[in-house]
Design an enzyme around this catalytic site. Structure first.
Site, PDB file in Angstrom:
ATOM      1  N   HIS A  53      -2.568   5.614   4.888  1.00 14.66           N
ATOM      2  CA  HIS A  53      -3.837   5.716   4.148  1.00 14.66           C
ATOM      3  C   HIS A  53      -4.807   4.642   4.599  1.00 14.66           C
ATOM      4  O   HIS A  53      -4.409   3.516   4.903  1.00 14.66           O
ATOM      5  CB  HIS A  53      -3.605   5.640   2.635  1.00 14.66           C
ATOM      6  CG  HIS A  53      -3.078   4.333   2.127  1.00 14.66           C
ATOM      7  ND1 HIS A  53      -3.902   3.293   1.758  1.00 14.66           N
ATOM      8  CD2 HIS A  53      -1.814   3.887   1.895  1.00 14.66           C
ATOM      9  CE1 HIS A  53      -3.166   2.282   1.316  1.00 14.66           C
ATOM     10  NE2 HIS A  53      -1.894   2.604   1.411  1.00 14.66           N
ATOM     11  N   ASP A  99      -7.667   3.835   2.775  1.00 14.71           N
ATOM     12  CA  ASP A  99      -8.373   3.183   1.659  1.00 14.71           C
ATOM     13  C   ASP A  99      -7.648   1.907   1.247  1.00 14.71           C
ATOM     14  O   ASP A  99      -6.440   1.761   1.437  1.00 14.71           O
ATOM     15  CB  ASP A  99      -8.507   4.134   0.453  1.00 14.71           C
ATOM     16  CG  ASP A  99      -7.168   4.579  -0.120  1.00 14.71           C
ATOM     17  OD1 ASP A  99      -6.279   4.982   0.667  1.00 14.71           O
ATOM     18  OD2 ASP A  99      -6.992   4.514  -1.352  1.00 14.71           O
ATOM     19  N   ASP A 128      -1.720  -3.558   3.569  1.00  8.72           N
ATOM     20  CA  ASP A 128      -1.750  -2.296   2.810  1.00  8.72           C
ATOM     21  C   ASP A 128      -3.074  -1.581   3.029  1.00  8.72           C
ATOM     22  O   ASP A 128      -3.969  -1.728   2.246  1.00  8.72           O
ATOM     23  CB  ASP A 128      -1.527  -2.611   1.334  1.00  8.72           C
ATOM     24  CG  ASP A 128      -1.342  -1.377   0.489  1.00  8.72           C
ATOM     25  OD1 ASP A 128      -1.159  -0.294   1.055  1.00  8.72           O
ATOM     26  OD2 ASP A 128      -1.393  -1.496  -0.736  1.00  8.72           O
ATOM     27  N   GLU A 165      -5.088   7.055  -1.308  1.00  5.23           N
ATOM     28  CA  GLU A 165      -3.688   6.851  -1.704  1.00  5.23           C
ATOM     29  C   GLU A 165      -3.612   5.955  -2.926  1.00  5.23           C
ATOM     30  O   GLU A 165      -2.793   6.156  -3.813  1.00  5.23           O
ATOM     31  CB  GLU A 165      -2.892   6.248  -0.542  1.00  5.23           C
ATOM     32  CG  GLU A 165      -1.379   6.184  -0.773  1.00  5.23           C
ATOM     33  CD  GLU A 165      -0.895   4.929  -1.485  1.00  5.23           C
ATOM     34  OE1 GLU A 165       0.264   4.903  -1.911  1.00  5.23           O
ATOM     35  OE2 GLU A 165      -1.679   3.967  -1.634  1.00  5.23           O
ATOM     36  N   GLU A 166      -4.484   4.955  -2.959  1.00  3.01           N
ATOM     37  CA  GLU A 166      -4.433   3.980  -4.056  1.00  3.01           C
ATOM     38  C   GLU A 166      -4.787   4.621  -5.400  1.00  3.01           C
ATOM     39  O   GLU A 166      -4.555   4.032  -6.448  1.00  3.01           O
ATOM     40  CB  GLU A 166      -5.388   2.806  -3.778  1.00  3.01           C
ATOM     41  CG  GLU A 166      -5.074   2.021  -2.500  1.00  3.01           C
ATOM     42  CD  GLU A 166      -3.766   1.226  -2.582  1.00  3.01           C
ATOM     43  OE1 GLU A 166      -3.120   1.228  -3.645  1.00  3.01           O
ATOM     44  OE2 GLU A 166      -3.400   0.605  -1.565  1.00  3.01           O
ATOM     45  N   GLU A 209       3.707   1.978   5.570  1.00  2.00           N
ATOM     46  CA  GLU A 209       3.404   1.088   4.435  1.00  2.00           C
ATOM     47  C   GLU A 209       4.161  -0.233   4.614  1.00  2.00           C
ATOM     48  O   GLU A 209       5.221  -0.273   5.234  1.00  2.00           O
ATOM     49  CB  GLU A 209       3.840   1.751   3.117  1.00  2.00           C
ATOM     50  CG  GLU A 209       2.991   2.945   2.706  1.00  2.00           C
ATOM     51  CD  GLU A 209       1.780   2.582   1.860  1.00  2.00           C
ATOM     52  OE1 GLU A 209       1.376   1.398   1.877  1.00  2.00           O
ATOM     53  OE2 GLU A 209       1.234   3.491   1.209  1.00  2.00           O
ATOM     54  N   HIS A 231      -2.946  -6.111  -2.814  1.00  2.00           N
ATOM     55  CA  HIS A 231      -3.915  -5.877  -3.892  1.00  2.00           C
ATOM     56  C   HIS A 231      -4.445  -7.184  -4.482  1.00  2.00           C
ATOM     57  O   HIS A 231      -5.252  -7.167  -5.397  1.00  2.00           O
ATOM     58  CB  HIS A 231      -3.335  -5.015  -5.044  1.00  2.00           C
ATOM     59  CG  HIS A 231      -2.923  -3.649  -4.617  1.00  2.00           C
ATOM     60  ND1 HIS A 231      -2.676  -2.623  -5.504  1.00  2.00           N
ATOM     61  CD2 HIS A 231      -2.704  -3.115  -3.389  1.00  2.00           C
ATOM     62  CE1 HIS A 231      -2.321  -1.532  -4.845  1.00  2.00           C
ATOM     63  NE2 HIS A 231      -2.319  -1.816  -3.554  1.00  2.00           N
TER      64      HIS A 231
HETATM   65 ZN   LIG Z   1      -0.377   1.363   0.615  1.00  2.00          ZN
END
Ligand SMILES: [Zn+2]
Length: 429
Positions: free
Chosen positions: A103, A105, A135, A169-170, A194, A399
């Protein structure tokens, strides 16, 4: 020199290119809902490699009848215009088909705790800092470099290879991976890069659901408060009951893969969080309504329906014992993330191929991990019967502030994936 050795050598010579591509992707800010800048980098890179990207925006009309469908929060806020997915086909022999990718995003930067500029790449020795380095823009770069190395060595694959770079995805991946699968990109197996710290392999994901509880009260001037009903007070009872449910579930539910790589998660493989509360206008009025929003996450073992039932019955039992709520029941809605957990069979060929290569490349023993975060891999496994495994770089502070990974683990990811592609698909030349 064997072709496998040559492939490794070519990959290692691309270390700087891998860092530069990661840098370009990090700079192309692509918070969920605004993925276009990073997809442009991916599209240009594919074209420069001589590949033809298929670029499309998801259409919810084509997805809404799917059992995995839910309206994601980012779709609700931004729609899907200007949010393309990208995929490309590398045709090989008549063998199996493999998807690789991830992903594009990333989650936004909400705190100011960053020591470094989040939308720039910062290198400190082997460490790379920046939003999305782990990520998972680093992983996307590692996959692209792996494909380029395969081309450079001139390996003709025994089966088709699909590369995909998907959105949101998030936020649950409905418009991303589900859209790609529904568009026809259905392989026999998938590897997603990932950040699970190669040679560890992620073979499970958590169920994740968002919910909203609207609790009614009775509004009145504070001086006549005895005639009103304070919705905040009633909501507090529900909050406490949900906390108790969380504690009881934590005692009851165990899932070792979820804490193999992080012992702090032992005893905490399921989690229920009330993340927002909204109520009242000002101190002089008894509030007429309180709204709680929460997220529940849990490892493989329970279905969405079973978890929903537990939350529903906790709220009902609070209401049943409250004079006001029994007549004015709270309302429960499910919104945003509604993901089932998944588990990939560790005997699946792709898992074994990835494991062998990861251990050979790193010289270390890998562990099977996963089950504490929602992942796109579930779409492959649960709805298309396609085994999917995650193998990717180190990831720290995902994150959070100063997210980082390492150049060496990105290179190991790239090498592991390149060899896994060859081993799984075989060669035609
Ligand atoms: Zn991820």
């Amino acid at each position: 020199m064997s072709r496998s050795t040559e492939l490794s050598q070519v990959l290692r010579s691309k270390k700087e290119e891998l860092v530069t591509l990661t840098e370009e992707l990090v700079k192309a800010k692509s918070v969920t809902g605004h993925e276009q800048p990073a997809q442009d980098v991916v599209i240009d890179r594919l074209k420069a490699t001589g590949l033809e990207p298929d670029v499309w925006e998801p259409d919810p009309k084509n997805l809404q009848d799917h059992e995995a469908f839910f309206e994601t929060s980012s779709y609700e806020k931004y729609g899907y215009d200007g949010r393309p997915n990208v995929a490309t086909y590398l045709e090989g022999g008549d063998g199996p088909t493999l998807t690789v990718g991830g992903h594009v995003d990333v989650v936004d930067v909400t705190d100011s705790e960053w020591e470094y500029e989040p939308w720039e790449l910062r290198q400190e020795g082997d460490k790379l800092y920046g939003r999305g380095v782990a990520d998972m823009k680093g992983g996307i770069a590692a996959v692209l470099i792996a494909i380029e190395a395969l081309q450079e060595v001139g390996i003709e694959l025994g089966g088709d290879l699909i590369f995909q770079s998907v959105i949101e995805e998030e936020d649950g991946g409905v418009g991303g991976t589900l859209s790609a699968l529904e568009r026809g990109y259905v392989p026999d197996a998938a590897i997603i890069a990932e950040p699970f710290n190669v040679p560890n392999l992620c073979v499970a994901s958590a169920g994740v659901m968002y919910f909203r509880v609207t609790v009614p009260g009775k509004s009145i001037h504070a001086a006549w408060g005895h005639e009103g009903v304070n919705a905040i007070g009633k909501a507090t009872k529900i909050y406490e009951a949900l906390e108790e449910l969380d504690a009881e579930r934590k005692m009851r539910i165990d899932y070792p893969p979820a804490y193999r790589a992080d012992s702090s998660l032992e005893g905490n493989v399921t989690n229920l969080n009330i993340g927002t509360i909204g109520a009242g206008d000002w101190p002089s009025t008894v509030p007429s309504e309180a709204v709680l929003e929460g997220r529940i996450g849990w490892p493989p073992g329970e279905s969405r329906a079973e978890v929903r039932d537990q939350i529903e019955s906790v709220i009902q039992s609070v209401a049943a014992e409250d004079e006001w709520l029994i007549e004015h029941p709270p309302e429960l809605d499910w919104f945003g993330w509604q993901a089932e957990p998944h588990e990939t069979d560790t005997d699946a060929e792709i898992v074994q191929v990835a494991r062998t290569n990861a251990e050979e490349v790193t010289g270390e023993t890998g562990m099977f991990v996963g089950g504490n975060a929602g992942l796109d891999e579930r779409f492959f496994e649960l709805y298309y019967d396609v085994p999917a495994v995650s193998i990717g770089p180190e990831g720290h502070n995902l994150h959070g502030a100063d997210e980082h990974t390492t150049v060496s683990s990105l290179l190991e990811t790239s090498e592991t994936i390149a060899h896994s592609i060859v081993d799984y698909l075989g060669t035609a030349n």
